[in-house]
Design a protein around this motif. Structure first.
Motif, short mmCIF file in Angstrom:
data_model
loop_
_atom_site.label_atom_id
_atom_site.label_comp_id
_atom_site.label_asym_id
_atom_site.label_seq_id
_atom_site.Cartn_x
_atom_site.Cartn_y
_atom_site.Cartn_z
N UNK A 191 0.83 -1.20 0.00
CA UNK A 191 0.00 0.00 0.00
C UNK A 191 0.87 1.26 0.00
N UNK A 192 0.47 2.26 -0.77
CA UNK A 192 1.26 3.49 -0.82
C UNK A 192 1.04 4.35 0.42
N UNK A 193 2.06 5.08 0.79
CA UNK A 193 1.91 6.00 1.92
C UNK A 193 1.09 7.22 1.47
N UNK A 194 0.47 7.90 2.44
CA UNK A 194 -0.44 9.01 2.16
C UNK A 194 0.15 10.03 1.19
N UNK A 195 1.42 10.40 1.42
CA UNK A 195 2.05 11.40 0.56
C UNK A 195 2.07 10.97 -0.90
N UNK A 196 2.31 9.70 -1.14
CA UNK A 196 2.35 9.19 -2.50
C UNK A 196 0.95 9.19 -3.11
N UNK A 197 -0.04 8.83 -2.28
CA UNK A 197 -1.43 8.82 -2.77
C UNK A 197 -1.84 10.22 -3.20
#
Lengths: 457, 548
Positions: free
Chosen positions: A138-144
């Motif tokens: 799962x991607x981290x929030x910043x990447x999302x």
């Protein structure tokens, strides 16, 4: 062209075109320059300002009882006496006086209920919105957020992470299945606990090696990068995957930054000394200042980690105050209060506060009960996070943990609820689906998430 | 001259003072387990034959798997690809240009096997294997300032084990039974000056875990048994059947470990308190007694310490987890993915075929004295290890079916592998460079097959002072030598640059273009610069920093 690299990105066509232009113009042919120009020749119109997000990440799990959910008159408060804020009826811990004055722009969420008490897993959970499970990265929030809001006309990366301690759980800081194009630029990274440069100042947040070495010159640098792409092209084509695509992506981003005026964002010395002082001459304070400069230049997601003060490292988990909680929290709060409150004032002065959502969170809270070492232990049952600015409805506290703070009395908020609120606050649909590496659709935030409507207004 | 000295941990570690001269018992000697073990094959010739036979078994299982899934595996790697891979895997760095040339030009049919033997016997293997073990057993030293000072005493001890080719069971037993109360320092007497230096010892394992029973229990379960128990520390495990009580019962084996607040002079007073074998679960009033993870009550013996009993159980031939956890990790290290993923969680889901294969390899590993070299000989002899990393299909996307091992995954280098390879390729390196590189390149993905290059790393390799000096013909040692070699023409220089960095010769197409790139310059100086550009482009390209 590697499809994975550009899949599901609204930048895909432009970026892909640019890369193929560059490799088609191989330096071994007649035209040996042009790579930089091809990169820089993006005169795209600015599509109107989008919102940005600044995440203040409190590594180790901050004590809610001593910060945003005080329990005046109860033994769980220990030696701390709560103070009044600008909003009658809402009180805070004693070491956040500057923030208390800006309460009308803060929304306190006092009823986080997250059930995950292990640093590594909880860090992953809060930063991705999902528990680590199976093969999905799962991607981290910043990447999302960068994936949604990154503006291709901005030459800086869409996600900058200031002072991260990735070693706690590297996967929690990764762009996951979104791939290297959404990965963070890490500045002032701490691989070890403790201060990086030791001076607690701006120099530790510089991005090093941004200049072409003296004596090489632009034409030659251009030739070299062309050679590199040409020689490596076959290798990348024949070996698709994260290692090769991230190499290509990182070099493209790095080269763009080298050529860009926007990279001046990292030069904090151009800011007035008084303002630097107000932010605090420490890595977190200067990180907040850098965050403002980056957001100003169109970077959609910046995170600033507060992991230690005074070089007292605590293994990169500064808020993990199992012992001597009150001394540690007082020191951490002093740094936090100056950096964060100045950030809000500064953004407000520049008319950016309404477009910049500030999030304050760690991986969990801490026990309201004080242990035998004058410390507080991990507590995911009832703890606090804070949202600020971003055009959200401030001046309120969501949820209630009663007189002792040991149980949520109403309005429990889950991790997906919090992340959905943040994402929605930035104008992104939390239910939008991205494609994981295996082609499975995965929502930005879990389906059962309910954004906090009182905050979104 | 070296003399053993006893003292408190702090005293030993800080090398400040010497408390008293005694002759402490040897730390962590063998326990009674060895007597009960089945027959172990130790003859080197027999072992090598068995390793080849086991590799053939693995080949058969994987071939059947490929056939069933309709997958055609990648081609066998060419000699350059293989030499580079096996050098990085066994000695932690790429070969020199001369080594590459010799190997590529060697017509002997058995040269790959001979190469593996040669590398396994080299001093560089000892250093690299020590580092690999250290990273597995004491990962804290990479990330935690507080743990860092202990890495050297631990590595010194590990190095001895690697040199002795000690079995993995013995290594783990020595860690679990390490003497903590009477730490040792060596008296180093040189030139009439007496200094106390910490003795090589596995005790750093305890310090790196903060001497906390819960951290020691979680580490023991995860590393030695491939069982993730950390979550059961606070609550019952939601997926697996581990319970909070089980976790703390395991932690109770470490209840006696002297904590940070303990009086360091306690042991000097020679008190012999009754063994503490229970713990209170924090935040509760519940007291749990040391109990083995399979639920059995330990059989205490009068002269055996608490941790000794645990060590016997962990390394016992009957313990199904012990060897599997290690074999799965080593498999992942050589073949890019574990038979079970994630590698430190044997409870993870996997294909029954792969699980059976893990069982078989693990049993053989035990039957050969838990020797790492046996396992390495086996894995490096498999067809899967010899496959090329090139190819677009061949079961790269394995999430649905479990790993296929039909194409060698491209893996990132560890920071140390990268730095040592750069140093070898360029001949450059100032004292400060190493630390800076290790810092800059650490903290990335745990899985090498998902290694990512960061923007900051790219900037450093493009513009940083290290590469600047290394790619300048007047300051870069290897580049300077190649540029100035009177016996080389342009083709020879380009070829040598490739061999020194990518362990291969350029393709005819690459060679033609690069010769033109150099020869179109008029002056010698400009030709040198063109060669420097090529060197820079190779070092910054995707092929150099990856193990493929």
């Amino acid at each position: 062209m590697n499809r994975d690299l550009f899949r599901a990105s609204r930048l895909s066509r432009r970026e892909a075109m640019r890369l193929s232009v560059a490799s088609a113009m191989g330096v071994l042919g007649a035209s040996s320059s042009g790579w930089f120009e091809a990169l820089a020749a993006d005169a795209a119109s600015h599509p109107g300002r989008r919102k940005s997000c600044i995440l203040l990440w409190m590594s180790g799990g901050p004590s809610q009882t001593d910060t945003f959910d005080p329990k005046p008159g109860h033994a769980n408060s220990g030696p701390f006496k709560a103070i009044e804020t600008a909003v009658p009826g809402i009180r805070m811990g004693p070491h956040l006086p500057k923030l208390a004055k800006q309460m009308k722009d803060l929304a306190l969420i006092r009823s986080m209920n997250t059930k995950e008490g292990d640093h590594s897993r909880a860090t992953y959970y809060l930063r991705t919105g999902y528990l680590p499970q199976g093969a999905v990265r799962y991607p981290t929030l910043g990447s999302l957020v960068a994936n949604e809001l990154d503006d291709d006309s901005v030459e800086l990366p869409g996600f900058v992470s200031i002072g991260p301690v990735r070693s706690i759980n590297p996967a929690a800081f990764s762009s996951g299945f979104l791939g290297p194009k959404c990965a963070s630029l890490n500045v002032g990274e701490r691989t070890i606990a403790g201060a990086t440069a030791g001076d607690g100042g701006a120099s530790s947040l510089r991005v090093d090696d941004m200049e072409i070495p003296r004596g090489i010159g632009r034409t030659r640098a251009d030739d070299r990068i062309g050679l590199m792409r040409e020689l490596g092209g076959g290798f990348v084509e024949s070996r698709p995957g994260v290692p090769t695509s991230s190499h290509r992506s990182a070099y493209s981003r790095a080269v763009r930054m080298m050529r860009s005026e926007a990279a001046k964002a990292f030069d904090l010395d151009t800011e007035p000394a008084a303002l630097q002082d107000a932010y605090g001459r420490n890595p977190f304070g200067q990180g907040c200042l850098l965050a403002r400069r980056l957001v100003e230049r169109g970077v959609p997601f910046v995170e600033v980690t507060l992991s230690s003060v005074d070089g007292n490292s605590n293994g990169g988990l500064g808020w993990d105050t199992h012992a001597q909680n009150f001394d540690a929290v007082a020191k951490l709060c002093e740094v936090l209060d100056a950096g964060w409150s100045t950030l809000m004032t500064d953004l407000r002065t520049r008319g950016l506060l309404d477009q910049t959502l500030i999030v304050w969170m760690g991986e969990f809270g801490r026990t309201p009960k004080i242990n035998e070492n004058a410390g507080r232990d991990h507590f995911p049952n009832a703890w606090s996070t804070v949202l600020a600015g971003g055009g959200l409805r401030g001046g309120q506290a969501i949820g209630d943990t009663g007189v002792d703070g040991e149980q949520i009395k109403n309005r429990p908020v889950s991790v997906p609820d919090l992340l959905a609120t943040i994402v929605k606050g930035l104008g992104i649909d939390p239910m939008k689906q991205n494609l994981a590496t295996d082609g499975r659709p995965i929502r930005i935030v879990d389906l059962k998430a309910e954004p906090i409507k009182e905050v979104l207004g | 001259m070296r003399v053993r000295v006893a003292g408190s941990w702090m005293v030993a570690m800080l090398a400040l003072a010497i408390a008293s001269l005694t002759t402490p018992a040897r730390a962590g000697g063998p326990t009674g387990t060895e007597a009960r073990r089945p027959e172990i094959q130790t003859d080197p010739v027999e072992s090598a034959r068995d390793a080849r036979a086991l590799a053939a078994r693995i080949d058969a299982v994987l071939a059947a798997r490929w056939a069933k899934a309709g997958i055609r595996p990648a081609a066998i790697s060419d000699d350059g690809e293989f030499l580079r891979r096996v050098s990085l895997d066994l000695v932690g760095k790429i070969p020199t240009a001369a080594e590459a040339r010799d190997f590529l030009d060697d017509p002997a049919p058995g040269k790959r096997a001979a190469l593996i033997d040669r590398l396994l016997d080299s001093p560089a293997y000892t250093s690299h294997a020590t580092e690999v073990w250290r990273r597995m057993l004491l990962p804290e030293a990479d990330t935690d300032d507080d743990a860092r000072p202990f890495a050297s005493t631990f590595a010194g001890w590990l190095r001895r084990k690697v040199v002795e080719d000690a079995g993995y069971d013995r290594i783990v037993r020595e860690i679990l039974t390490a003497k903590l109360d009477a730490p040792q320092s060596d008296l180093d007497i040189a030139n009439g000056v007496v200094r106390a230096v910490p003795s090589p010892s596995p005790a750093a394992y305890y310090l790196a875990k903060g001497r906390k029973p819960e951290s020691l229990a979680a580490g023991t379960a995860r590393v030695f048994l491939g069982v993730r128990l950390e979550c059961a520390q606070c609550h019952n495990h939601p997926f697996a059947s581990w319970k909070r009580e089980q976790f703390w019962s395991l932690a109770a084996f470490f209840a006696e470990v002297p904590g940070e607040g303990n009086d360091p002079t306690r042991m000097m007073r020679r008190e012999r308190p009754a063994p503490v074998r229970e713990l209170t679960i924090p935040g509760t009033k519940k007291v749990v007694a040391a109990t083995l993870l399979d639920g059995t009550k330990p059989e205490w013996r009068p002269r055996a310490g608490t941790r000794e009993i645990l060590a016997e159980w962990v390394t016992s031939p009957e313990n199904p987890y012990f060897a599997r956890a290690l074999v799965n990790r080593v498999w992942a290290r050589f073949l890019g993915a574990g038979l079970i993923e994630p590698v430190d969680d044997l409870d993870g889901e996997t294909d029954p075929e792969l699980k059976a294969l893990l069982d078989e390899v693990s049993d053989q590993f035990r039957a050969h004295g838990d020797r790492l070299k046996f396992l390495i000989r086996t894995l490096t002899a498999t067809r899967a290890y010899h496959l090329s990393s090139a190819g677009n299909g061949a079961g790269r996307d394995t999430s649905a079916t479990g790993p296929m091992f039909a194409t060698m995954p491209v893996r990132g280098l560890t920071p140390l592998q990268l730095f040592d390879s750069l140093t070898r390729a360029t001949g450059s390196g100032q004292p400060g460079d190493r630390a800076r590189f290790l810092e800059l390149f650490s903290g990335g993905q745990e899985r090498p097959s998902e290694a990512e290059t960061t923007i900051v790393q790219a900037l450093t390799l493009m513009n940083g002072s290290y590469i600047e000096a290394a790619t300048n013909p007047t300051t870069g040692r290897i580049l300077g030598a190649i540029v100035d070699a009177p016996f080389l023409d342009t083709r020879g220089r380009i070829e040598t640059l490739f061999l020194a960095t990518l362990t291969r010769r350029p393709t005819p197409d690459e060679m033609a273009k690069l010769v033109e790139y150099v020869e179109r310059r008029k002056s010698n100086d400009d030709r040198s610069k063109a060669l420097a550009d090529i060197f820079w482009a190779i070092l910054n390209g995707p092929e150099f920093p990856l193990n493929h």
